[in-house]
Design a protein around this motif. Structure first.
Motif, PDB file in Angstrom:
ATOM      1  N   LEU A  92      -6.842 -62.539 -14.252  1.00  0.00           N
ATOM      2  CA  LEU A  92      -8.205 -62.922 -13.869  1.00  0.00           C
ATOM      3  C   LEU A  92      -9.011 -61.696 -13.436  1.00  0.00           C
ATOM      4  O   LEU A  92     -10.166 -61.517 -13.839  1.00  0.00           O
ATOM      5  N   ILE A  93      -8.425 -60.856 -12.607  1.00  0.00           N
ATOM      6  CA  ILE A  93      -9.122 -59.655 -12.160  1.00  0.00           C
ATOM      7  C   ILE A  93      -9.462 -58.755 -13.345  1.00  0.00           C
ATOM      8  O   ILE A  93     -10.577 -58.221 -13.453  1.00  0.00           O
ATOM      9  N   SER A  94      -8.523 -58.606 -14.258  1.00  0.00           N
ATOM     10  CA  SER A  94      -8.737 -57.758 -15.422  1.00  0.00           C
ATOM     11  C   SER A  94      -9.882 -58.266 -16.296  1.00  0.00           C
ATOM     12  O   SER A  94     -10.596 -57.477 -16.929  1.00  0.00           O
ATOM     13  N   ALA A  95     -10.079 -59.601 -16.314  1.00  0.00           N
ATOM     14  CA  ALA A  95     -11.119 -60.201 -17.152  1.00  0.00           C
ATOM     15  C   ALA A  95     -12.465 -60.291 -16.441  1.00  0.00           C
ATOM     16  O   ALA A  95     -13.423 -60.820 -17.012  1.00  0.00           O
ATOM     17  N   GLY A  96     -12.547 -59.790 -15.212  1.00  0.00           N
ATOM     18  CA  GLY A  96     -13.833 -59.779 -14.522  1.00  0.00           C
ATOM     19  C   GLY A  96     -14.046 -60.884 -13.521  1.00  0.00           C
ATOM     20  O   GLY A  96     -15.146 -61.029 -12.970  1.00  0.00           O
ATOM     21  N   PHE A  97     -13.006 -61.688 -13.247  1.00  0.00           N
ATOM     22  CA  PHE A  97     -13.108 -62.709 -12.208  1.00  0.00           C
ATOM     23  C   PHE A  97     -12.901 -62.062 -10.837  1.00  0.00           C
ATOM     24  O   PHE A  97     -12.114 -61.128 -10.683  1.00  0.00           O
ATOM     25  N   ALA A  98     -13.584 -62.598  -9.829  1.00  0.00           N
ATOM     26  CA  ALA A  98     -13.430 -62.119  -8.452  1.00  0.00           C
ATOM     27  C   ALA A  98     -12.981 -63.277  -7.571  1.00  0.00           C
ATOM     28  O   ALA A  98     -13.550 -64.375  -7.636  1.00  0.00           O
ATOM     29  N   PRO A  99     -11.947 -63.063  -6.741  1.00  0.00           N
ATOM     30  CA  PRO A  99     -11.480 -64.162  -5.888  1.00  0.00           C
ATOM     31  C   PRO A  99     -12.432 -64.429  -4.731  1.00  0.00           C
ATOM     32  O   PRO A  99     -13.001 -63.507  -4.139  1.00  0.00           O
ATOM     33  N   GLY A 100     -12.590 -65.728  -4.413  1.00  0.00           N
ATOM     34  CA  GLY A 100     -13.363 -66.123  -3.248  1.00  0.00           C
ATOM     35  C   GLY A 100     -12.448 -66.344  -2.064  1.00  0.00           C
ATOM     36  O   GLY A 100     -11.276 -65.962  -2.076  1.00  0.00           O
ATOM     37  N   GLU A 101     -12.986 -66.987  -1.039  1.00  0.00           N
ATOM     38  CA  GLU A 101     -12.204 -67.261   0.155  1.00  0.00           C
ATOM     39  C   GLU A 101     -11.255 -68.437  -0.088  1.00  0.00           C
ATOM     40  O   GLU A 101     -11.671 -69.473  -0.604  1.00  0.00           O
ATOM     41  N   PRO A 102      -9.990 -68.311   0.289  1.00  0.00           N
ATOM     42  CA  PRO A 102      -9.067 -69.450   0.161  1.00  0.00           C
ATOM     43  C   PRO A 102      -9.500 -70.604   1.059  1.00  0.00           C
ATOM     44  O   PRO A 102     -10.088 -70.400   2.133  1.00  0.00           O
ATOM     45  N   GLU A 103      -9.214 -71.819   0.601  1.00  0.00           N
ATOM     46  CA  GLU A 103      -9.473 -73.016   1.397  1.00  0.00           C
ATOM     47  C   GLU A 103      -8.227 -73.896   1.403  1.00  0.00           C
ATOM     48  O   GLU A 103      -7.409 -73.841   0.481  1.00  0.00           O
ATOM     49  N   SER A 104      -8.110 -74.713   2.436  1.00  0.00           N
ATOM     50  CA  SER A 104      -6.979 -75.625   2.559  1.00  0.00           C
ATOM     51  C   SER A 104      -7.307 -76.940   1.869  1.00  0.00           C
ATOM     52  O   SER A 104      -8.371 -77.525   2.099  1.00  0.00           O
ATOM     53  N   VAL A 105      -6.400 -77.409   1.013  1.00  0.00           N
ATOM     54  CA  VAL A 105      -6.553 -78.724   0.399  1.00  0.00           C
ATOM     55  C   VAL A 105      -5.974 -79.747   1.373  1.00  0.00           C
ATOM     56  O   VAL A 105      -4.765 -79.790   1.615  1.00  0.00           O
ATOM     57  N   MET A 106      -6.855 -80.563   1.946  1.00  0.00           N
ATOM     58  CA  MET A 106      -6.473 -81.536   2.964  1.00  0.00           C
ATOM     59  C   MET A 106      -6.527 -82.942   2.381  1.00  0.00           C
ATOM     60  O   MET A 106      -7.475 -83.297   1.661  1.00  0.00           O
ATOM     61  N   ILE A 107      -5.506 -83.751   2.699  1.00  0.00           N
ATOM     62  CA  ILE A 107      -5.472 -85.152   2.263  1.00  0.00           C
ATOM     63  C   ILE A 107      -5.062 -86.015   3.448  1.00  0.00           C
ATOM     64  O   ILE A 107      -4.183 -85.640   4.237  1.00  0.00           O
ATOM     65  N   GLY A 108      -5.704 -87.170   3.548  1.00  0.00           N
ATOM     66  CA  GLY A 108      -5.357 -88.101   4.618  1.00  0.00           C
ATOM     67  C   GLY A 108      -5.898 -89.487   4.343  1.00  0.00           C
ATOM     68  O   GLY A 108      -6.577 -89.732   3.328  1.00  0.00           O
ATOM     69  N   GLU A 109      -5.581 -90.395   5.244  1.00  0.00           N
ATOM     70  CA  GLU A 109      -5.994 -91.791   5.104  1.00  0.00           C
ATOM     71  C   GLU A 109      -7.470 -91.944   5.451  1.00  0.00           C
ATOM     72  O   GLU A 109      -7.934 -91.481   6.499  1.00  0.00           O
ATOM     73  N   ALA A 110      -8.215 -92.607   4.574  1.00  0.00           N
ATOM     74  CA  ALA A 110      -9.632 -92.851   4.844  1.00  0.00           C
ATOM     75  C   ALA A 110      -9.820 -93.643   6.133  1.00  0.00           C
ATOM     76  O   ALA A 110     -10.754 -93.396   6.896  1.00  0.00           O
TER      77      ALA A 110
END
Length: 257
Positions: A92-110
């Motif tokens: 990805l870096i080689s192709a010109g993509f830049a990483p953003g800030e990581p985020e946590s994938v959160m799941i829970g009961e509505a």
């Protein structure tokens, strides 16, 4: 609370590939990848598993695909920490993509989020759908996030999918917090997205109340699980209600030169 492994399996099965192409104007397949072109000039790459494919071969094909469409100005490749994808970051870096800030994938009961919470004096919550309110909402989010999103893309998405809900909190006519609810058709999930609160109104219960309102709406629509890509500001709020972090996601972004 359901086991984390069970929730992660449901996330991979129900919230990737087809689910992430909802609202796309065009979808193309390259090997295990799903490439969506969305209104407003953005592209998105989704997959469940790279299936052993070589990222050094896949990523340049993705860039070539989107470069052929002059209407696409930016592309997001959304990675997940639990995926087995050796060499993907480097490709990805080689192709010109830049990483953003990581985020946590959160799941829970509505149901756990669907509580009644008091609001600060003078603050009101409401669901909005007209263009003027959507533009006010996006303007506030752009200011908070510091990265403008083309409002026309969201308006087109809302016109295409009437199940998406936009919610705002207001005080003296000012939008002070906002977020969206995205029910995922054919699943038990609804996503809460775009959560933003102006700095001077944070830690006063406004965002929690806005999240609770969206959870109650999700339940009315038949969704029992909520998922969210959470920043370090919102992750602790969801954890208080029993949500668990099932993985981490990092967006890699490519912009047309």
């Amino acid at each position: 609370m359901r086991a984390t492994a069970h929730l992660l399996a449901a996330y991979d099965r129900e919230l990737r590939t087809e689910a992430e192409m909802r609202g796309a104007a065009a979808v193309t397949r390259i090997g295990p990848l799903w490439l969506g072109t969305f209104p407003g000039g953005s592209g998105f790459v989704s997959y469940r598993d790279l299936e052993g494919a070589d990222p050094a071969e896949l990523v340049p094909r993705v860039v070539e695909h989107f470069e052929r469409d002059p209407g696409v100005g930016e592309v997001e490749w959304k990675t997940r920490a639990h995926d087995v994808a050796p060499g993907l970051h480097e490709a990805l870096i080689s192709a010109g993509f830049a990483p953003g800030e990581p985020e946590s994938v959160m799941i829970g009961e509505a149901q756990a989020l669907a509580v009644e919470l008091p609001l600060p004096e003078g603050v009101t919550l409401r669901q909005v759908a007209d263009e003027a309110d959507i533009r006010r909402m996006v303007a506030m989010q752009d200011e908070v996030f510091g990265s403008p999103r083309p409002v026309e893309g969201l308006l087109a998405e809302l016109a295409d999918d009437p199940t998406i809900e936009c919610w705002i909190a207001e005080h003296d006519g000012e939008v002070i917090s906002a977020g969206r609810l995205h029910p995922v058709a054919g699943t038990a999930f609804a996503g809460i997205w775009g959560g933003a609160t102006v700095p001077r109104w944070r830690r006063r219960g406004v965002y929690r109340a806005l999240t609770a309102a969206r959870a109650r709406s999700a339940l009315r629509r038949g969704a029992t699980l909520i998922h969210s890509d959470s920043t370090e500001d919102s992750r602790p709020i969801l954890e208080r209600y029993g949500f668990v972090k099932v993985t981490e996601t990092t967006p890699y972004e490519w912009h047309r030169p």
